[in-house]
Scaffold this motif. Structure first.
Motif, PDB file in Angstrom:
ATOM      1  N   SER A   1       0.833  -1.209   0.000  1.00 53.96           N
ATOM      2  CA  SER A   1       0.000   0.000   0.000  1.00 53.96           C
ATOM      3  C   SER A   1       0.865   1.256   0.000  1.00 53.96           C
ATOM      4  O   SER A   1       0.553   2.214  -0.724  1.00 53.96           O
ATOM      5  CB  SER A   1      -0.986   0.000   1.162  1.00 53.96           C
ATOM      6  OG  SER A   1      -0.321  -0.112   2.385  1.00 53.96           O
TER       7      SER A   1
ATOM      8  N   THR B   1       4.193   1.567  -1.030  1.00 53.70           N
ATOM      9  CA  THR B   1       4.924   1.641  -2.298  1.00 53.70           C
ATOM     10  C   THR B   1       3.963   1.819  -3.468  1.00 53.70           C
ATOM     11  O   THR B   1       4.197   2.616  -4.374  1.00 53.70           O
ATOM     12  CB  THR B   1       5.748   0.360  -2.515  1.00 53.70           C
ATOM     13  OG1 THR B   1       6.322  -0.051  -1.277  1.00 53.70           O
ATOM     14  CG2 THR B   1       6.837   0.567  -3.516  1.00 53.70           C
ATOM     15  N   GLY B   2       2.876   1.049  -3.426  1.00 50.71           N
ATOM     16  CA  GLY B   2       1.897   1.118  -4.509  1.00 50.71           C
ATOM     17  C   GLY B   2       1.284   2.499  -4.633  1.00 50.71           C
ATOM     18  O   GLY B   2       1.032   2.981  -5.740  1.00 50.71           O
ATOM     19  N   ALA B   3       1.035   3.148  -3.494  1.00 55.88           N
ATOM     20  CA  ALA B   3       0.463   4.505  -3.546  1.00 55.88           C
ATOM     21  C   ALA B   3       1.418   5.451  -4.269  1.00 55.88           C
ATOM     22  O   ALA B   3       1.009   6.211  -5.145  1.00 55.88           O
ATOM     23  CB  ALA B   3       0.172   5.006  -2.138  1.00 55.88           C
TER      24      ALA B   3
ATOM     25  N   LEU C   1       3.886   4.614  -6.343  1.00 54.58           N
ATOM     26  CA  LEU C   1       4.001   4.188  -7.738  1.00 54.58           C
ATOM     27  C   LEU C   1       2.790   4.613  -8.543  1.00 54.58           C
ATOM     28  O   LEU C   1       2.901   4.949  -9.720  1.00 54.58           O
ATOM     29  CB  LEU C   1       4.167   2.667  -7.808  1.00 54.58           C
ATOM     30  CG  LEU C   1       5.551   2.141  -7.427  1.00 54.58           C
ATOM     31  CD1 LEU C   1       5.517   0.630  -7.219  1.00 54.58           C
ATOM     32  CD2 LEU C   1       6.577   2.504  -8.494  1.00 54.58           C
ATOM     33  N   PHE C   2       1.608   4.588  -7.893  1.00 56.80           N
ATOM     34  CA  PHE C   2       0.396   4.997  -8.590  1.00 56.80           C
ATOM     35  C   PHE C   2       0.543   6.425  -9.098  1.00 56.80           C
ATOM     36  O   PHE C   2       0.139   6.749 -10.211  1.00 56.80           O
ATOM     37  CB  PHE C   2      -0.788   4.893  -7.627  1.00 56.80           C
ATOM     38  CG  PHE C   2      -2.117   5.116  -8.265  1.00 56.80           C
ATOM     39  CD1 PHE C   2      -2.693   6.375  -8.277  1.00 56.80           C
ATOM     40  CD2 PHE C   2      -2.804   4.071  -8.846  1.00 56.80           C
ATOM     41  CE1 PHE C   2      -3.930   6.579  -8.873  1.00 56.80           C
ATOM     42  CE2 PHE C   2      -4.045   4.262  -9.430  1.00 56.80           C
ATOM     43  CZ  PHE C   2      -4.610   5.524  -9.443  1.00 56.80           C
ATOM     44  N   PHE C   3       1.120   7.299  -8.283  1.00 56.73           N
ATOM     45  CA  PHE C   3       1.309   8.680  -8.717  1.00 56.73           C
ATOM     46  C   PHE C   3       2.449   8.826  -9.714  1.00 56.73           C
ATOM     47  O   PHE C   3       2.366   9.602 -10.658  1.00 56.73           O
ATOM     48  CB  PHE C   3       1.581   9.588  -7.510  1.00 56.73           C
ATOM     49  CG  PHE C   3       0.366   9.882  -6.688  1.00 56.73           C
ATOM     50  CD1 PHE C   3       0.161   9.252  -5.471  1.00 56.73           C
ATOM     51  CD2 PHE C   3      -0.582  10.794  -7.122  1.00 56.73           C
ATOM     52  CE1 PHE C   3      -0.974   9.515  -4.706  1.00 56.73           C
ATOM     53  CE2 PHE C   3      -1.714  11.074  -6.358  1.00 56.73           C
ATOM     54  CZ  PHE C   3      -1.913  10.431  -5.150  1.00 56.73           C
TER      55      PHE C   3
ATOM     56  N   LYS D   1       4.059   6.321 -11.665  1.00 55.22           N
ATOM     57  CA  LYS D   1       4.064   5.495 -12.870  1.00 55.22           C
ATOM     58  C   LYS D   1       2.824   5.689 -13.712  1.00 55.22           C
ATOM     59  O   LYS D   1       2.886   5.579 -14.928  1.00 55.22           O
ATOM     60  CB  LYS D   1       4.145   4.009 -12.500  1.00 55.22           C
ATOM     61  CG  LYS D   1       5.547   3.476 -12.456  1.00 55.22           C
ATOM     62  CD  LYS D   1       5.564   2.014 -12.054  1.00 55.22           C
ATOM     63  CE  LYS D   1       5.860   1.072 -13.211  1.00 55.22           C
ATOM     64  NZ  LYS D   1       7.199   1.210 -13.746  1.00 55.22           N
ATOM     65  N   TRP D   2       1.698   5.949 -13.073  1.00 57.81           N
ATOM     66  CA  TRP D   2       0.468   6.039 -13.853  1.00 57.81           C
ATOM     67  C   TRP D   2      -0.078   7.445 -13.864  1.00 57.81           C
ATOM     68  O   TRP D   2      -1.265   7.645 -13.969  1.00 57.81           O
ATOM     69  CB  TRP D   2      -0.574   5.065 -13.308  1.00 57.81           C
ATOM     70  CG  TRP D   2      -0.129   3.678 -13.484  1.00 57.81           C
ATOM     71  CD1 TRP D   2       0.186   3.070 -14.664  1.00 57.81           C
ATOM     72  CD2 TRP D   2       0.127   2.722 -12.473  1.00 57.81           C
ATOM     73  NE1 TRP D   2       0.587   1.790 -14.429  1.00 57.81           N
ATOM     74  CE2 TRP D   2       0.567   1.547 -13.107  1.00 57.81           C
ATOM     75  CE3 TRP D   2       0.005   2.744 -11.092  1.00 57.81           C
ATOM     76  CZ2 TRP D   2       0.897   0.422 -12.394  1.00 57.81           C
ATOM     77  CZ3 TRP D   2       0.330   1.611 -10.381  1.00 57.81           C
ATOM     78  CH2 TRP D   2       0.771   0.467 -11.041  1.00 57.81           C
TER      79      TRP D   2
END
Lengths: 201, 201
Positions: B165, B167-169, B171-173, B175-176
């Motif tokens: 959660s 790292t993914g948060a 990365l969400f900003f 990478k995407w």
């Protein structure tokens, strides 16, 4: 037996055009799965693979980019019904749909191949985001906003960061898996159970 | 003026081999940034671009995949010191380093190009994960484990989901991102401030 306007005998069942469109979408997906890049695809080759004429494709799609966008969109799980009584349940449904659509290694490969050319085909990437991605994110955003309105979530919720952490957590498992081990079936629940109450004691 | 064993005049300063290695790494990065795929790269072309002989490259790297791994690794932010007194501060440092290394659009393009070939160059992707990714993730894992041990984090912390959660948060900003708008400078803090206390009232 029914005949259509041109006198052609029509057997009951799926309309011819729907079968043709499915064959076209399937051919596009199969060719990407076999390694064809978007640059390498052609309407001609897709038509041949699908067993249809090029005009059949152009009747529905203006070019290969439109067709690839629809093909990729067909690989995404339908937006689940997000009308459960609790915000937690709706979050879990949303995350579970993400997990479900990532399940197939073939689907993951296809998405990766197609998206890897987003520099060369920016319109394709942009349209895919508009058609497939944004409506799904908006659905989750609405769930979170309803959650603050109902008092189930904190009134000072940072909606964009909350979306990033929920979605990012699932994407972390589905997109950056370091191996092909199956994901735990309760992953959506586990993510909700960490992010909703947080990490503090 | 100093002379080396072969009697060659050596000016003081950076050793010749370190300059050459930097030129080789830079040439590799530049060529990928200009659109060369890993398949298209060759030790020959990189040597020419860097102004060195092929033997200089082979002295340090056994082949182009090893070289590309080191080139990509050089683009990642150094693992920050994670010895701050609080777990929150260490989490923010970690996330801020992720944000910082994603800042350059050029860096993002290079990573995307190189990683898009991970199907065709699985060894490259695997080695990059081993050398660059796993140590960084392990550093965050240790931070979270120390946090449960110190009582700053819940004793029943699901460490893998917590990592996903956080790292993914980020990365969400990074990478995407749907556009190239700059990210808020306090994003690491905002993520920590949602995920640590959670989303509940």
């Amino acid at each position: 037996m029914v005949t259509d306007q041109l006198g052609t005998a029509r057997t009951p069942g799926r309309p011819r055009s729907e079968k043709a469109e499915k064959a076209i979408i399937d051919a596009t997906i199969d060719m990407i799965a076999e390694g064809a890049t978007v640059a390498e695809l052609s309407i001609e080759a897709i038509a041949a693979r699908a067993g249809v004429g090029k005009t059949t494709i152009y009747r529905r799609w203006s070019g290969k980019e439109d067709l690839v966008v629809d093909a990729l969109t067909s690989l995404k799980a339908p937006i689940p019904d997000l009308d459960a009584p609790t915000v937690r349940e709706n979050i879990v449904r949303y995350l579970a749909a993400m997990q479900h659509e990532s399940h197939s290694r073939r689907t993951r490969c296809i998405m990766n191949i197609a998206m890897s050319e987003s520099e060369r085909f920016p319109t394709l990437a942009e349209r895919f985001r508009e058609i497939a991605i944004k409506p799904r994110r908006e659905a989750l955003r609405v769930v979170l906003q309803r959650g603050t309105a109902s008092g189930e979530l904190r009134p000072d919720l940072d909606v964009e960061v909350a979306m990033a952490s929920l979605t990012g957590a699932m994407l972390f498992f589905t997109k950056w898996r370091e191996n092909d081990d199956p994901l735990p079936p309760d992953l959506a629940d586990r993510i909700a159970d960490q992010i909703l109450p947080g990490l503090l004691p």
